[in-house]
Design an enzyme around this catalytic site. Sequence first.
Site, PDB file in Angstrom:
ATOM      1  N   CYS A 276      36.621 -24.009  32.799  1.00  0.00           N
ATOM      2  CA  CYS A 276      36.420 -24.498  31.433  1.00  0.00           C
ATOM      3  C   CYS A 276      35.096 -25.249  31.270  1.00  0.00           C
ATOM      4  O   CYS A 276      34.327 -24.987  30.334  1.00  0.00           O
ATOM      5  CB  CYS A 276      37.595 -25.375  30.999  1.00  0.00           C
ATOM      6  SG  CYS A 276      37.791 -26.928  31.904  1.00  0.00           S
ATOM      7  N   HIS A 324      40.462 -30.737  30.465  1.00  0.00           N
ATOM      8  CA  HIS A 324      40.103 -29.437  29.873  1.00  0.00           C
ATOM      9  C   HIS A 324      39.100 -29.657  28.745  1.00  0.00           C
ATOM     10  O   HIS A 324      39.069 -30.720  28.117  1.00  0.00           O
ATOM     11  CB  HIS A 324      41.339 -28.717  29.335  1.00  0.00           C
ATOM     12  CG  HIS A 324      41.085 -27.284  28.973  1.00  0.00           C
ATOM     13  ND1 HIS A 324      40.859 -26.304  29.913  1.00  0.00           N
ATOM     14  CD2 HIS A 324      40.980 -26.667  27.759  1.00  0.00           C
ATOM     15  CE1 HIS A 324      40.643 -25.148  29.304  1.00  0.00           C
ATOM     16  NE2 HIS A 324      40.697 -25.342  27.994  1.00  0.00           N
ATOM     17  N   HIS A 336      36.974 -21.075  24.842  1.00  0.00           N
ATOM     18  CA  HIS A 336      37.208 -21.793  26.097  1.00  0.00           C
ATOM     19  C   HIS A 336      37.679 -20.839  27.176  1.00  0.00           C
ATOM     20  O   HIS A 336      38.045 -19.690  26.907  1.00  0.00           O
ATOM     21  CB  HIS A 336      38.242 -22.921  25.887  1.00  0.00           C
ATOM     22  CG  HIS A 336      39.656 -22.454  25.709  1.00  0.00           C
ATOM     23  ND1 HIS A 336      40.733 -23.104  26.248  1.00  0.00           N
ATOM     24  CD2 HIS A 336      40.175 -21.389  25.034  1.00  0.00           C
ATOM     25  CE1 HIS A 336      41.863 -22.483  25.920  1.00  0.00           C
ATOM     26  NE2 HIS A 336      41.541 -21.443  25.179  1.00  0.00           N
TER      27      HIS A 336
END
Length: 362
Positions: A276, A324, A336
Site C-alpha cells: 500500500c 494502511h 490503493h
Amino acid sequence: MNRRHCATAAITLVCALALLTSTGQASAAPVPEPSPSSSSAPAAGSPQRYSNADLEKVREQIETLYRKAGAATDAYNLAEEQTKKQSGEIVKLAKAIVDGQARIAALKDRAGAQAREQYRNGGLPPGAQLALSNDPKLFLDGINKVRQGQQASKSLLAELNQTQQDLETYTQDASANWEKLEANRVKQAKAKKKINAQIKAAEKLESQLEKKERDRLRRLEQDAANEAQTAWLSSGAIKDVSGEASEAGAAAVAFATAQIGKPYVWGAEGPGSFDCSGLTSQAWLAAKRPIPRTSQEQWRLLPRIDIQDMRPGDLIIYHADASHVGMYVGDGAIVHSPRPGRNVTLAGAGSMKILGVVRPDK
C-alpha cells in the site's frame, strides 16, 4: 595507524556492510489457525460447509490477520529504509577513513622531508644556523625564512593532529552506525518473520475454503466495503469536498491509477507489484515529491488536513495504527493496494476506518 591498517579497516567495513544488507528471508513462526466452529460444518454432501454468518467470521479473521501483517510490513519497510541509510553512511565513513589515513601519510612524508633537510644542514635548526652566520645581509634576509619555516612547522603539526582527531571521529561514527545497522537488521528479521506468519495463517484459512466459498468470501468483503462506504457518504463527510488536484497531485494520481491491476506484494514498490505505501510513495516520487516510505511515517511526518479540504493526490491513512494508506482520486474514491491476494484497485474512500488525511505537497 598506518596506511595498510586503514585500508584493511575500510575493506572490512565495506565487506561486512554487504553481509548485513543481504539478509535472507526469515521463516515464519507457527501461528494458531483460526477456524469456524465445528458446528458450522454440515454433513457430507451438503451444498455448503459454512453459513453466511460463519463465513463472515472467517472473513473477519482473515482481515485481522492481513491488517496485522500490514502493520508488520510497515515495521519491515521502515527498518529497511533506515538500514539503507546507515549502509550509505558506513560506506562514506569507510572512504573518509581511507582518505584520512592517506592524508596522515602525506603529512608524515612532509615532516620527514623537513627532518632530512635539517640533517643535511648539520643537524642545526634554521634559527641556530642563522645566529652563527657572519654575514649581516644573510642574517637579515633569513629572518623571514625562519619565521615562515616555524609557521609551516606549526601548521604541519596542527594539520597532522587535526587529521588524526578526524580519523578517530570517523572510526567512532563508523562503530556507532555499525551498531545501528545491526539493530535494524535484527528488527527487519523480526518484522519479516511476523509478516510471514500472519500472511501464511490468512492464506491457510482461505485455502481451506472451496471455490464457491471463496467467491462468497469475496462478495462478503465487497458487501462490507460497500456498507461502510454508503454510511460514510450518508454522513455528509465529503459533502463540501471540491478541491482540485495540484499539478504534482495530478501527476501522482496518474501514476497510481496506471498501476491498477498489479498485485499486492508486501515490501514491494514497483514496477510490477506494490504494497500500500509502496504505491503511494512511488506515485509521489513520480511527481517529483519524495515522501516517507511507510504509511505510519507518512502519517507522522506529512502535513495533516481536514477531510473537507481534501483534494485528489492527498493520502488517506487508515486504522488506528496507521497500517494502511490509499490515494484520494476524487468523487469519494481512492486507489490503493489492498492486501496479499488482491490487486491495485479503485475503492470507496470510506470503505475502511479512516484515521486522517495528509498532503504531500502542502
